[in-house]
Design an enzyme around this catalytic site. Sequence first.
Site, mmCIF file in Angstrom:
data_model
loop_
_atom_site.group_PDB
_atom_site.id
_atom_site.type_symbol
_atom_site.label_atom_id
_atom_site.label_comp_id
_atom_site.label_asym_id
_atom_site.label_seq_id
_atom_site.Cartn_x
_atom_site.Cartn_y
_atom_site.Cartn_z
ATOM 1 N N HIS A 20 -2.777 7.013 7.099
ATOM 2 C CA HIS A 20 -1.853 7.963 6.455
ATOM 3 C C HIS A 20 -2.587 9.214 5.984
ATOM 4 C CE1 HIS A 20 2.088 6.130 6.375
ATOM 5 N NE2 HIS A 20 1.630 4.998 5.882
ATOM 6 N N GLN A 53 2.700 10.087 1.660
ATOM 7 C CA GLN A 53 4.033 9.474 1.684
ATOM 8 C C GLN A 53 4.905 9.909 0.513
ATOM 9 O OE1 GLN A 53 2.354 5.308 2.308
ATOM 10 N NE2 GLN A 53 4.245 5.209 3.487
ATOM 11 N N GLY A 100 0.844 -1.194 0.000
ATOM 12 C CA GLY A 100 0.000 0.000 0.000
ATOM 13 C C GLY A 100 0.872 1.234 0.000
ATOM 14 N N HIS A 147 -4.374 0.815 7.687
ATOM 15 C CA HIS A 147 -3.035 1.410 7.758
ATOM 16 C C HIS A 147 -2.908 2.577 6.767
ATOM 17 C CE1 HIS A 147 1.502 1.148 8.139
ATOM 18 N NE2 HIS A 147 1.353 1.841 7.019
ATOM 19 N N GLU A 148 -3.350 2.352 5.522
ATOM 20 C CA GLU A 148 -3.252 3.411 4.504
ATOM 21 C C GLU A 148 -4.199 4.561 4.815
ATOM 22 O OE1 GLU A 148 -0.759 3.343 2.613
ATOM 23 O OE2 GLU A 148 -0.323 1.281 3.185
ATOM 24 N N CYS A 176 5.973 -0.079 7.447
ATOM 25 C CA CYS A 176 5.561 1.091 6.659
ATOM 26 C C CYS A 176 6.735 1.546 5.820
ATOM 27 C CB CYS A 176 5.117 2.202 7.606
ATOM 28 S SG CYS A 176 4.581 3.696 6.760
ATOM 29 N N LEU A 177 6.484 1.867 4.554
ATOM 30 C CA LEU A 177 7.573 2.287 3.662
ATOM 31 C C LEU A 177 8.236 3.582 4.146
ATOM 32 C CD1 LEU A 177 6.046 1.473 0.149
ATOM 33 C CD2 LEU A 177 7.676 0.113 1.480
HETATM 34 NI NI NI Z 1 2.585 3.129 5.865
#
Ligand code: NI
Length: 196
Positions: free
Chosen positions: A151, A50, A45, A147-148, A105-106
Site C-alpha cells: 500500500h 487508505q 492492517g 500486503h500493507e 483488503c479494506l
Molecule cells: Ni489492503
Amino acid sequence: MILSILAYGDPVLRKIGKTINKDYPQLKELIANMWETMYNANGVGLAAPQIGLPIRLFVVDTGPFADDEELTPEEQATLKNFKKVFINAKIEEESGSNWTFNEGCLSIPDIREDVNRKDTIEILYLDEDFNEHKETYDGLLARVIQHEYDHIEGILFTDKLSSLKKRLLKGKLANISKGKIEVDYKMRFPDLKKVR
Ligand code: NI
C-alpha cells in the site's frame, strides 16, 4: 475518530508514500485514529494511503488470525500478540519459497483472491517513537506486512493476479469505485459522483 477508507480506484492508493519525521503534524492522534478505523472495519492492517495520506505509515494487528486451528500454539501466540506501527518501512529482502494465501483488503470489499508471495521478509522500520528496528518475519506475519507495505508503494493485491483473473474482476472493481457495494464501515468512493 473513525476515518473513511478510500475505495479501489482512488488515485491516492496509487501514490508512493513519502517518508515522514517526528514533526509530522498530530502523528499520535493519526495513529490512534488508524487503529480505531482498522478495528471498526475488522481489519488486520491499515496503511495511511487508505485513509487518504500518501505517507510511509501502516499499522498491523494479526490478533484475529490467532484463532486459526491449523496453526501450532506457538504460531497462535505470536499472531495474537503482534500489534505494531511501521513508519518509513523498507523491505530489504524477500526470501524463501512462494506460497499462496487468500487475501482481502479494506479498500476492496467483498473480493478475496489467492495471492502468491515469498515466505520471509527482512524489514527495516521505525516504531511510533521513531526507534529503528530491523526484523525478520515469515508466514502469516510476513504476509500481512507485505500486503500493507505494498500500500505504501502504491500497489494493491489485485495487481498481483493473473491477467485472466483481473479481467474477470474488472466489473466488480468498477462497481466498488462507484460505491455499488454493501459495506458496514465508512468508505469514500472515487466514482460515486459520476453515477449520481
Ligand atoms: Ni489492503
